[in-house]
Write a protein that holds these residues in place. Structure first.
Motif, PDB file in Angstrom:
ATOM      1  N   CYS A 134     -23.247 -14.773  47.194  1.00  0.00           N
ATOM      2  CA  CYS A 134     -23.009 -15.066  48.615  1.00  0.00           C
ATOM      3  C   CYS A 134     -21.512 -15.172  48.893  1.00  0.00           C
ATOM      4  CB  CYS A 134     -23.703 -16.366  49.022  1.00  0.00           C
ATOM      5  SG  CYS A 134     -25.495 -16.283  49.092  1.00  0.00           S
ATOM      6  N   ILE A 135     -20.786 -15.833  48.004  1.00  0.00           N
ATOM      7  CA  ILE A 135     -19.344 -15.992  48.186  1.00  0.00           C
ATOM      8  C   ILE A 135     -18.642 -14.643  48.098  1.00  0.00           C
ATOM      9  CG2 ILE A 135     -17.258 -16.966  47.127  1.00  0.00           C
ATOM     10  CD1 ILE A 135     -19.028 -19.452  46.437  1.00  0.00           C
ATOM     11  N   ARG A 136     -19.043 -13.797  47.143  1.00  0.00           N
ATOM     12  CA  ARG A 136     -18.433 -12.463  47.033  1.00  0.00           C
ATOM     13  C   ARG A 136     -18.684 -11.633  48.294  1.00  0.00           C
ATOM     14  NH1 ARG A 136     -20.731 -11.963  41.508  1.00  0.00           N
ATOM     15  NH2 ARG A 136     -21.941 -10.212  42.315  1.00  0.00           N
ATOM     16  N   ILE A 137     -19.898 -11.720  48.828  1.00  0.00           N
ATOM     17  CA  ILE A 137     -20.224 -10.990  50.054  1.00  0.00           C
ATOM     18  C   ILE A 137     -19.374 -11.511  51.213  1.00  0.00           C
ATOM     19  CG2 ILE A 137     -22.031 -10.611  51.792  1.00  0.00           C
ATOM     20  CD1 ILE A 137     -24.046 -10.557  49.414  1.00  0.00           C
ATOM     21  N   CYS A 138     -19.260 -12.818  51.341  1.00  0.00           N
ATOM     22  CA  CYS A 138     -18.462 -13.406  52.416  1.00  0.00           C
ATOM     23  C   CYS A 138     -17.007 -12.968  52.327  1.00  0.00           C
ATOM     24  CB  CYS A 138     -18.551 -14.929  52.379  1.00  0.00           C
ATOM     25  SG  CYS A 138     -20.151 -15.570  52.909  1.00  0.00           S
ATOM     26  N   LYS A 139     -16.438 -12.989  51.145  1.00  0.00           N
ATOM     27  CA  LYS A 139     -15.051 -12.565  50.966  1.00  0.00           C
ATOM     28  C   LYS A 139     -14.883 -11.096  51.328  1.00  0.00           C
ATOM     29  CE  LYS A 139     -13.547 -15.945  47.564  1.00  0.00           C
ATOM     30  NZ  LYS A 139     -13.081 -16.188  46.191  1.00  0.00           N
ATOM     31  N   ALA A 140     -15.829 -10.263  50.928  1.00  0.00           N
ATOM     32  CA  ALA A 140     -15.749  -8.827  51.216  1.00  0.00           C
ATOM     33  C   ALA A 140     -15.806  -8.558  52.720  1.00  0.00           C
ATOM     34  CB  ALA A 140     -16.878  -8.078  50.507  1.00  0.00           C
ATOM     35  N   LEU A 141     -16.550  -9.388  53.451  1.00  0.00           N
ATOM     36  CA  LEU A 141     -16.726  -9.180  54.890  1.00  0.00           C
ATOM     37  C   LEU A 141     -15.817 -10.062  55.744  1.00  0.00           C
ATOM     38  CD1 LEU A 141     -20.620  -8.863  55.012  1.00  0.00           C
ATOM     39  CD2 LEU A 141     -18.928  -7.012  55.121  1.00  0.00           C
ATOM     40  N   GLY A 142     -15.036 -10.935  55.106  1.00  0.00           N
ATOM     41  CA  GLY A 142     -14.150 -11.825  55.861  1.00  0.00           C
ATOM     42  C   GLY A 142     -14.903 -12.849  56.683  1.00  0.00           C
ATOM     43  N   LYS A 143     -16.014 -13.320  56.153  1.00  0.00           N
ATOM     44  CA  LYS A 143     -16.857 -14.297  56.846  1.00  0.00           C
ATOM     45  C   LYS A 143     -17.022 -15.538  55.979  1.00  0.00           C
ATOM     46  CE  LYS A 143     -18.053 -11.565  60.315  1.00  0.00           C
ATOM     47  NZ  LYS A 143     -17.812 -11.890  61.699  1.00  0.00           N
ATOM     48  N   THR A 144     -17.573 -16.601  56.579  1.00  0.00           N
ATOM     49  CA  THR A 144     -17.859 -17.821  55.833  1.00  0.00           C
ATOM     50  C   THR A 144     -19.335 -17.833  55.437  1.00  0.00           C
ATOM     51  OG1 THR A 144     -18.510 -19.105  57.773  1.00  0.00           O
ATOM     52  CG2 THR A 144     -16.144 -19.085  57.203  1.00  0.00           C
ATOM     53  N   LEU A 145     -19.674 -18.741  54.527  1.00  0.00           N
ATOM     54  CA  LEU A 145     -21.079 -18.902  54.159  1.00  0.00           C
ATOM     55  C   LEU A 145     -21.919 -19.261  55.379  1.00  0.00           C
ATOM     56  CD1 LEU A 145     -20.694 -20.828  50.791  1.00  0.00           C
ATOM     57  CD2 LEU A 145     -21.644 -18.540  51.078  1.00  0.00           C
ATOM     58  N   ASP A 146     -21.388 -20.134  56.235  1.00  0.00           N
ATOM     59  CA  ASP A 146     -22.111 -20.504  57.455  1.00  0.00           C
ATOM     60  C   ASP A 146     -22.352 -19.293  58.353  1.00  0.00           C
ATOM     61  OD1 ASP A 146     -22.262 -23.151  56.679  1.00  0.00           O
ATOM     62  OD2 ASP A 146     -20.690 -23.843  58.033  1.00  0.00           O
ATOM     63  N   ASP A 147     -21.339 -18.422  58.457  1.00  0.00           N
ATOM     64  CA  ASP A 147     -21.465 -17.232  59.311  1.00  0.00           C
ATOM     65  C   ASP A 147     -22.636 -16.356  58.886  1.00  0.00           C
ATOM     66  OD1 ASP A 147     -19.160 -17.914  60.748  1.00  0.00           O
ATOM     67  OD2 ASP A 147     -17.856 -16.591  59.558  1.00  0.00           O
ATOM     68  N   LEU A 148     -22.826 -16.184  57.594  1.00  0.00           N
ATOM     69  CA  LEU A 148     -23.788 -15.211  57.103  1.00  0.00           C
ATOM     70  C   LEU A 148     -25.100 -15.782  56.566  1.00  0.00           C
ATOM     71  CD1 LEU A 148     -21.450 -12.717  55.222  1.00  0.00           C
ATOM     72  CD2 LEU A 148     -22.248 -12.624  57.582  1.00  0.00           C
ATOM     73  N   PHE A 149     -25.060 -16.999  56.038  1.00  0.00           N
ATOM     74  CA  PHE A 149     -26.231 -17.464  55.315  1.00  0.00           C
ATOM     75  C   PHE A 149     -26.853 -18.756  55.830  1.00  0.00           C
ATOM     76  CE2 PHE A 149     -23.920 -14.722  52.336  1.00  0.00           C
ATOM     77  CZ  PHE A 149     -24.934 -13.826  52.025  1.00  0.00           C
ATOM     78  N   TRP A 150     -26.229 -19.441  56.780  1.00  0.00           N
ATOM     79  CA  TRP A 150     -26.800 -20.682  57.290  1.00  0.00           C
ATOM     80  C   TRP A 150     -27.911 -20.354  58.273  1.00  0.00           C
ATOM     81  CZ3 TRP A 150     -26.669 -25.434  55.618  1.00  0.00           C
ATOM     82  CH2 TRP A 150     -27.171 -26.444  56.438  1.00  0.00           C
ATOM     83  N   GLU A 151     -29.071 -20.941  58.044  1.00  0.00           N
ATOM     84  CA  GLU A 151     -30.212 -20.700  58.919  1.00  0.00           C
ATOM     85  C   GLU A 151     -30.342 -21.836  59.915  1.00  0.00           C
ATOM     86  OE1 GLU A 151     -33.805 -20.001  56.766  1.00  0.00           O
ATOM     87  OE2 GLU A 151     -32.871 -18.535  55.461  1.00  0.00           O
ATOM     88  N   VAL A 152     -30.374 -21.503  61.179  1.00  0.00           N
ATOM     89  CA  VAL A 152     -30.564 -22.490  62.234  1.00  0.00           C
ATOM     90  C   VAL A 152     -32.045 -22.483  62.606  1.00  0.00           C
ATOM     91  CG1 VAL A 152     -29.957 -23.167  64.574  1.00  0.00           C
ATOM     92  CG2 VAL A 152     -28.247 -22.095  63.096  1.00  0.00           C
ATOM     93  N   GLU A 153     -32.641 -23.657  62.567  1.00  0.00           N
ATOM     94  CA  GLU A 153     -34.087 -23.742  62.877  1.00  0.00           C
ATOM     95  C   GLU A 153     -34.316 -24.245  64.267  1.00  0.00           C
ATOM     96  OE1 GLU A 153     -36.289 -25.744  59.842  1.00  0.00           O
ATOM     97  OE2 GLU A 153     -35.183 -24.724  58.275  1.00  0.00           O
TER      98      GLU A 153
END
Length: 65
Positions: free
Chosen positions: A46-65
């Motif tokens: 997840c961290i490698r993906i975020c760095k590659a896309l210039g995003k944070t973990l919250d941006d890409l992987f946090w689920e809002v219910e």
């Protein structure tokens, strides 16, 4: 649950699944399965993906219910 945030972020960067996979040292199938919600990636990936896309973990992987 599909990860549309990841797919949208990847597309906004103009990257294919193959290109993102190469940047993060995984297969294209892994990226496809994450986007489809069929694979739960490790925190390290997840961290490698975020760095590659210039995003944070919250941006890409946090689920809002």
């Amino acid at each position: 649950m599909k990860n549309m945030k990841l797919k949208i972020a990847r597309m906004e960067q103009g990257l294919s699944q193959v290109q993102l996979a190469e940047m993060t040292d995984v297969t294209r199938q892994t990226i496809g399965m994450i986007e489809a919600g069929d694979f739960n990636p490790s925190l390290k990936l997840c961290i490698r993906i975020c760095k590659a896309l210039g995003k944070t973990l919250d941006d890409l992987f946090w689920e809002v219910e």
